[in-house]
Design an enzyme around this catalytic site. Structure first.
Site, short mmCIF file in Angstrom:
data_model
loop_
_atom_site.label_atom_id
_atom_site.label_comp_id
_atom_site.label_asym_id
_atom_site.label_seq_id
_atom_site.Cartn_x
_atom_site.Cartn_y
_atom_site.Cartn_z
N LYS A 1 0.84 -1.20 0.00
CA LYS A 1 0.00 0.00 0.00
C LYS A 1 0.87 1.26 0.00
CE LYS A 1 -3.96 -2.31 0.47
NZ LYS A 1 -3.94 -3.75 0.12
C1 LIG Z 1 -5.13 -4.72 0.85
C2 LIG Z 1 -6.62 -4.73 0.96
C3 LIG Z 1 -7.29 -5.32 2.03
C4 LIG Z 1 -6.60 -6.20 3.04
O1 LIG Z 1 -5.60 -5.59 3.76
P1 LIG Z 1 -4.43 -6.48 4.43
O2 LIG Z 1 -3.71 -5.47 5.25
O3 LIG Z 1 -3.61 -7.02 3.31
O4 LIG Z 1 -5.07 -7.53 5.23
C5 LIG Z 1 -8.66 -5.18 2.13
N1 LIG Z 1 -9.35 -4.51 1.20
C6 LIG Z 1 -8.76 -3.93 0.13
C7 LIG Z 1 -9.60 -3.18 -0.84
C8 LIG Z 1 -7.37 -4.06 -0.04
O5 LIG Z 1 -6.80 -3.53 -1.12
#
Ligand SMILES: *Cc1c(COP(=O)(O)O)cnc(C)c1O
Length: 360
Positions: free
Chosen positions: A181
């Site tokens: 992210k």
């Molecule tokens: C990355 C993501 C998640 C999950 O997050 P994690 O930290 O990887 O568990 C949930 N929803 C969306 C839209 C994502 O892009």
């Protein structure tokens, strides 16, 4: 080789400084001083009253569903990362998919009311690529039908709408601080709510439901995060405006170089700032997408079909439902390589290759 994403890494010695403190204190996890400091600094940075730092963005959604005591049907979007839907099923609820708006790619609020039944208890919507949902329309529908609202704001770090954080909307917003992210703590997540009672409940849920030395207030889980992850979050937070500026200039260069591409970009909310989390293009046809992707793969330039396929039609544990706009967009959307260390030369190369394939 050009990958589709690469985590941002700060100078190692800056992370090391935090590690020295961890070694001195020998306090590794269980909401230590760095985890608390990260929560404080993030509240300050995002101008928020309350937030919790948790293990990841997935458990953040599960904890939100649990804390709001949601049961039955949850209206949600088929155009998101798998976690949005799997969390609903994991919590024993039924996802009811509503198609997206073809421009914003977020859930289409004009189609929500038709999906409401007597079993509906909540709406779980994703701010897709960080682009805010029509939060005002969703709020009106939720109030009218007495539904809870959770926003999966995993992509939306740093987005503001009308000058306030997008995380303030809904009963609860969740964010992911995963390494891929925009802003990350290696693994990590955030839960945001304006309701202080709800926050207290969430903080007990994060710690097994333990509410005192010998007491339990509710069903909980292990949603805590460690000092090492908090240290990465703290180090990276110092670079957030640099990260933002760099991504903004990379996006502008893509825009310029890809002018001749038969593609459109999602339409950003007119009252929100962009956070440049991803660089998606919606190509004219799936045929063109597959041609471009195959040739780029050959040249080791990795793109990603994100989000593809539709969550409403591709999960083995759910009945298949083809929602026309989601099916169409999911087939034609491609995320291009986009990360802090991507160079201008690489963008020029990627753009040249794409245009050549299209014009062949
Ligand atoms: C990355 C993501 C998640 C999950 O997050 P994690 O930290 O990887 O568990 C949930 N929803 C969306 C839209 C994502 O892009």
């Amino acid at each position: 080789m050009i990958s589709v994403t690469q985590p941002f890494l700060p100078p190692q010695e800056e992370y090391q400084k935090y590690l020295d403190g961890i070694w001195k204190r020998n306090w590794l996890t269980n909401m230590g001083p760095l985890a608390s400091q990260l929560e404080m600094e993030l509240k300050d940075h995002l101008k928020l009253k309350h937030l919790l730092f948790v293990t990841n963005g997935t458990i953040a959604i599960q904890m939100a569903i649990k804390a709001l005591e949601i049961t039955g049907e949850i209206i949600t979007t088929p155009f998101s990362f798998i976690a949005t839907t799997s969390c609903v099923v994991w919590e024993g609820c039924t996802p009811v998919f509503v198609d997206i708006n073809p421009q914003s790619l977020c859930i289409d609020p004009t189609k929500i009311e038709d999906a409401i039944t007597e079993k509906t208890s909540a709406i779980l919507a994703t701010h897709v690529y960080g682009n805010p949902c029509d939060v005002e329309a969703i709020e009106i529908i939720a109030k009218k039908h007495n539904l809870k609202v959770i926003y999966d704001a995993a992509h939306a770090f740093g987005v503001e709408i009308n000058g306030k954080s997008i995380f303030e909307y809904g009963d609860i917003s969740t964010c992911s601080l995963h390494a891929t992210k925009l802003y990350h703590s290696i693994e990590g997540g955030l839960i945001i709510t304006k309701d202080s009672e709800l926050l207290k409940k969430l903080s007990f849920i994060r710690n097994f439901g333990i509410s005192g030395f010998d007491s339990f207030s509710e069903l909980g889980i292990n949603g805590k995060n460690s000092e090492f992850h908090a240290a990465m979050g703290l180090t990276n937070l110092k670079y957030i405006s640099k990260i933002h500026d760099k991504r903004k200039s990379l996006a502008a260069l893509y825009d310029e170089k890809l002018k001749g591409l038969k593609a459109i970009k999602p339409l950003w909310h007119n009252k929100a700032n962009e956070n440049f989390a991803y660089y998606p293009v919606i190509l004219e046809s799936e045929e063109l997408l597959l041609k471009i992707k195959a040739e780029m793969d050959k040249q080791e330039i990795f793109t990603r079909r994100y989000f593809y396929p539709s969550l409403a039609s591709a999960l083995p544990y759910l009945p298949k439902l083809e929602l026309p706009i989601t099916e169409d967009i999911a087939k034609r959307i491609l995320c291009l390589p986009f990360y802090y260390d991507l160079t201008l030369e690489e963008i020029e190369l990627i753009s040249r290759v794409m245009l050549r394939i299209q014009n062949n």
